[in-house]
Design a protein around this motif. Structure first.
Motif, short mmCIF file in Angstrom:
data_model
loop_
_atom_site.label_atom_id
_atom_site.label_comp_id
_atom_site.label_asym_id
_atom_site.label_seq_id
_atom_site.Cartn_x
_atom_site.Cartn_y
_atom_site.Cartn_z
N GLU A 334 -0.59 5.28 8.49
CA GLU A 334 0.81 4.86 8.31
C GLU A 334 1.76 6.05 8.28
OE1 GLU A 334 0.85 2.53 4.79
OE2 GLU A 334 -0.28 0.85 5.67
N ARG A 335 1.31 7.16 7.67
CA ARG A 335 2.17 8.35 7.64
C ARG A 335 2.34 8.94 9.04
NH1 ARG A 335 4.47 11.48 3.59
NH2 ARG A 335 4.21 9.50 2.48
N LEU A 336 1.27 8.91 9.85
CA LEU A 336 1.39 9.37 11.25
C LEU A 336 2.38 8.49 12.02
CD1 LEU A 336 -2.21 10.28 12.53
CD2 LEU A 336 -0.19 11.70 12.64
N ALA A 337 2.27 7.17 11.83
CA ALA A 337 3.22 6.27 12.50
C ALA A 337 4.64 6.49 12.00
CB ALA A 337 2.79 4.82 12.26
N PHE A 338 4.81 6.85 10.73
CA PHE A 338 6.14 7.12 10.18
C PHE A 338 6.75 8.36 10.84
CE2 PHE A 338 8.48 9.64 6.96
CZ PHE A 338 9.61 8.84 6.88
N TYR A 339 5.94 9.41 11.08
CA TYR A 339 6.47 10.61 11.74
C TYR A 339 6.86 10.32 13.19
CZ TYR A 339 4.78 13.37 7.79
OH TYR A 339 4.59 13.88 6.53
N GLU A 340 6.18 9.39 13.83
CA GLU A 340 6.45 9.12 15.24
C GLU A 340 7.55 8.07 15.42
OE1 GLU A 340 2.75 8.02 16.97
OE2 GLU A 340 1.86 10.02 16.74
N THR A 341 7.45 6.96 14.68
CA THR A 341 8.38 5.83 14.90
C THR A 341 9.41 5.67 13.80
OG1 THR A 341 6.87 4.30 13.77
CG2 THR A 341 6.57 4.60 16.15
N GLY A 342 9.19 6.24 12.64
CA GLY A 342 10.12 6.10 11.54
C GLY A 342 9.89 4.87 10.69
N GLU A 343 8.78 4.15 10.92
CA GLU A 343 8.49 2.96 10.11
C GLU A 343 8.01 3.40 8.73
OE1 GLU A 343 5.51 -0.92 10.23
OE2 GLU A 343 5.58 0.50 11.91
N PRO A 344 8.65 2.93 7.65
CA PRO A 344 8.28 3.42 6.30
C PRO A 344 6.88 2.93 5.89
CG PRO A 344 9.87 1.64 6.12
CD PRO A 344 9.75 1.95 7.58
N PRO A 345 6.04 3.80 5.35
CA PRO A 345 4.70 3.39 4.92
C PRO A 345 4.73 2.69 3.57
CG PRO A 345 5.00 5.72 4.52
CD PRO A 345 6.26 5.24 5.18
N ARG A 346 3.61 2.08 3.21
CA ARG A 346 3.51 1.43 1.90
C ARG A 346 3.45 2.47 0.79
NH1 ARG A 346 -1.75 -2.07 2.37
NH2 ARG A 346 -2.38 -0.20 3.56
N LYS A 347 3.82 2.05 -0.40
CA LYS A 347 3.76 2.95 -1.54
C LYS A 347 2.31 3.12 -2.00
CE LYS A 347 8.40 2.18 -3.34
NZ LYS A 347 9.21 1.79 -4.51
N ASN A 348 2.07 4.28 -2.56
CA ASN A 348 0.70 4.60 -2.99
C ASN A 348 0.23 3.67 -4.11
OD1 ASN A 348 -1.67 6.19 -2.99
ND2 ASN A 348 -0.95 7.28 -4.80
N LEU A 349 1.14 3.26 -4.99
CA LEU A 349 0.77 2.39 -6.10
C LEU A 349 0.26 1.04 -5.61
CD1 LEU A 349 0.74 2.15 -9.20
CD2 LEU A 349 3.05 1.21 -9.07
N GLU A 350 0.93 0.46 -4.63
CA GLU A 350 0.50 -0.82 -4.09
C GLU A 350 -0.87 -0.72 -3.42
OE1 GLU A 350 3.51 -1.96 -1.38
OE2 GLU A 350 5.11 -2.13 -2.90
N VAL A 351 -1.06 0.33 -2.66
CA VAL A 351 -2.34 0.51 -1.95
C VAL A 351 -3.48 0.69 -2.94
CG1 VAL A 351 -3.59 1.93 -0.29
CG2 VAL A 351 -1.16 1.49 0.04
N MET A 352 -3.24 1.47 -3.99
CA MET A 352 -4.30 1.72 -4.96
C MET A 352 -4.64 0.47 -5.78
SD MET A 352 -5.61 4.72 -4.77
CE MET A 352 -5.53 4.55 -2.99
N LYS A 353 -3.64 -0.37 -6.05
CA LYS A 353 -3.92 -1.63 -6.75
C LYS A 353 -4.82 -2.52 -5.90
CE LYS A 353 0.13 -2.02 -9.77
NZ LYS A 353 1.40 -2.77 -10.03
N GLU A 354 -4.52 -2.64 -4.61
CA GLU A 354 -5.37 -3.42 -3.72
C GLU A 354 -6.79 -2.83 -3.66
OE1 GLU A 354 -3.57 -3.55 0.08
OE2 GLU A 354 -1.77 -4.61 -0.60
N ALA A 355 -6.88 -1.48 -3.61
CA ALA A 355 -8.19 -0.83 -3.53
C ALA A 355 -9.01 -1.06 -4.79
CB ALA A 355 -8.00 0.67 -3.29
#
Length: 482
Positions: A334-355
């Motif tokens: 997601e961070r790679l896509a953000f550098y290329e397209t500007g699409e904002p990635p998910r927050k780390n807190l949300e991802v870690m809760k799912e994990a």
């Protein structure tokens, strides 16, 4: 910060009830702070305590009754052995050493296979120089050289074998045409045998390298699944090997993991006051290669941060899973896509809760499987013990039955012998009427049944007296033998 239970028990039993007036001398300031926090006993640290401890250690055999210097030395040696054994057991449990050795061997094999393949190229190139351009890959070149041998013997019949090795019919046809119009020198059978044997060795080394890579992949999935899911098995194993162990890698900060493997460039840049390196071993991951030139530094810093998190999760989790590694990999994508397209990635807190939710489900499933395996193992062990006990009982019963049968058989044999003797005695001819007087005379002296003699018939007329005497002697001999 938590005082060890053994030390707490020792202090509780050794200290008097009024602890507030007691001052302990402790060599380590951290231990003194822990004792003060847990037990409320004031501790003194410093050089005087160290000297006192050294003196006590030196004169300990003289201060304690029944303790000799030899027994104290043995106790120290045993303590050192137990400490070393505990460290070795910890390393074996984590299996870091196996990963370090296998990745080192893998790198060495890569160098050796490359060197040996170049040797085969230069050696076989005198005979068939056109093959180098057609087959540029090293391991495939060695297989083709071993298969062809003398290029003059290559024909249409061997085209199928070439296609199997090269995996391309056009390349196989090109090799066949080049062999017919090659400008290489002729080769003797002895040189050809040496080239083929050397090519066989290189092929076996490349096959062994594939097996070693599979072994490394399986070990990394067991020891560091999150790190291998994030950055790959080979790069993760190189990071562990360079750090010394998974525990050491988990202790490093993200800035150290980022330039791990680029120490030479770092110190050279510090010395010459140039630009410091942006990445070390993590450059071999696919993320940095896919990023643009201006974003390589940023993505390497972000990837090093995620690698540190993954290594700490793998090191300190009870049941290691690849769930966190997959989620961290998604974040880097997601961070790679953000550098290329500007699409904002998910927050780390949300991802870690799912994990965390997914990991708890996976851990529960793993524990359930382990419990099932343990139950099955216990059942198998119980059945095996029952089978052994039943076999032992059967052996005991068989031995008892055999002894009884032997006794019964011996008794039956004795009875049969007695019956045979009685039957033989009954079958003998009875005396005639003329021998009544002799029977009465013999009855006056009774004899036992076993030694019963055959009664003699009375004498007949003188004509056949001698023949009857001979018959009586024979009967007596037969009875004595029986």
């Amino acid at each position: 910060g938590v005082l060890h239970e053994d030390l707490r028990l020792l202090l509780d039993t050794a200290l008097p009830p009024k602890r507030k007036k007691v001052v302990l001398g402790v060599g380590d300031a951290k231990m003194g702070a822990a004792v003060l926090e847990e037990l409320g006993v004031q501790c003194q640290t410093g050089g005087v305590v160290a000297e006192l401890m050294r003196g006590i250690r030196l004169h300990f055999p003289a201060l304690v009754r029944g303790l000799t210097a030899q027994s104290a030395a043995k106790a120290q040696l045993g303590l050192g052995h137990s400490y070393s054994r505990a460290k070795v057991k910890f390393n074996v449990h984590r299996v870091d050493n196996m990963i370090i050795q296998s990745i080192s061997l893998l790198d060495q094999l890569d160098k050796d296979i490359n060197t040996f393949s170049m040797r085969v190229r230069s050696w076989y190139g005198y005979h068939f120089p056109e093959l180098i351009k057609i087959v540029p890959e090293n391991s495939m070149y060695c297989r083709v050289a071993k298969f062809i041998g003398n290029r003059r013997q290559l024909s249409e019949e061997s085209l199928e074998g070439l296609e199997e090795i090269v995996m391309d019919s056009a390349k196989a046809q090109a090799i066949l045409e080049a062999s017919r119009s090659s400008m290489g020198m002729d080769i003797s059978p002895l040189d050809l045998i040496n080239i083929e044997s050397f090519s066989r060795r290189v092929i076996s080394l490349s096959d062994y390298r594939k097996g070693l890579q599979e072994y490394l992949r399986s070990k990394m999935s067991q020891v560091a699944p999150s790190l291998s899911a994030l950055i790959g098995e080979v790069v993760g194993a190189r990071l562990i090997s360079h750090a010394g162990s998974l525990t050491n890698l988990a202790k490093y900060p993200a800035s150290t993991v980022q330039i791990l493997g680029a120490e030479k460039a770092l110190f050279r840049a510090l010395k010459t006051r140039g630009n410091t390196p942006k990445y070390g071993l993590i450059f071999h991951s696919t993320f940095i290669g896919r990023a643009a030139a201006k974003n390589k530094g940023r993505i390497s810093r972000y990837l090093a941060n995620k690698c540190t998190i993954a290594s700490r999760i793998d090191c300190f989790s009870e049941v290691p899973t690849s769930v966190f590694g997959d989620k961290l990999r998604e974040q880097v994508e997601e961070r790679l896509a953000f550098y290329e397209t500007g699409e904002p990635p998910r927050k780390n807190l949300e991802v870690m809760k799912e994990a965390v939710v997914e990991a708890s489900e996976v851990v529960a499933e793993v524990k359930r499987r382990q419990e099932k395996k343990e139950k099955k193992r216990k059942k198998r062990e119980k059945r095996r013990l029952e089978a052994l006990a039943a076999a032992a009982e059967e052996l005991a019963e068989n031995s008892v039955m055999e002894t009884e049968e032997n006794d019964v058989g011996a008794k039956k044999k004795k009875k049969k012998k007695k019956q045979q003797q009685l039957e033989e005695l009954e079958e003998e001819p009875e005396p005639e009427e003329n021998g009544v007087e002799e029977e009465e005379e013999e009855e006056e002296e009774p004899l036992p049944k076993k030694k019963r003699k055959v009664l003699v018939e009375p004498e007949q007329p003188e004509e056949d007296g001698e023949e009857k005497k001979k018959k009586k002697k024979k009967k007596k001999k037969a009875a004595a033998q029986d």
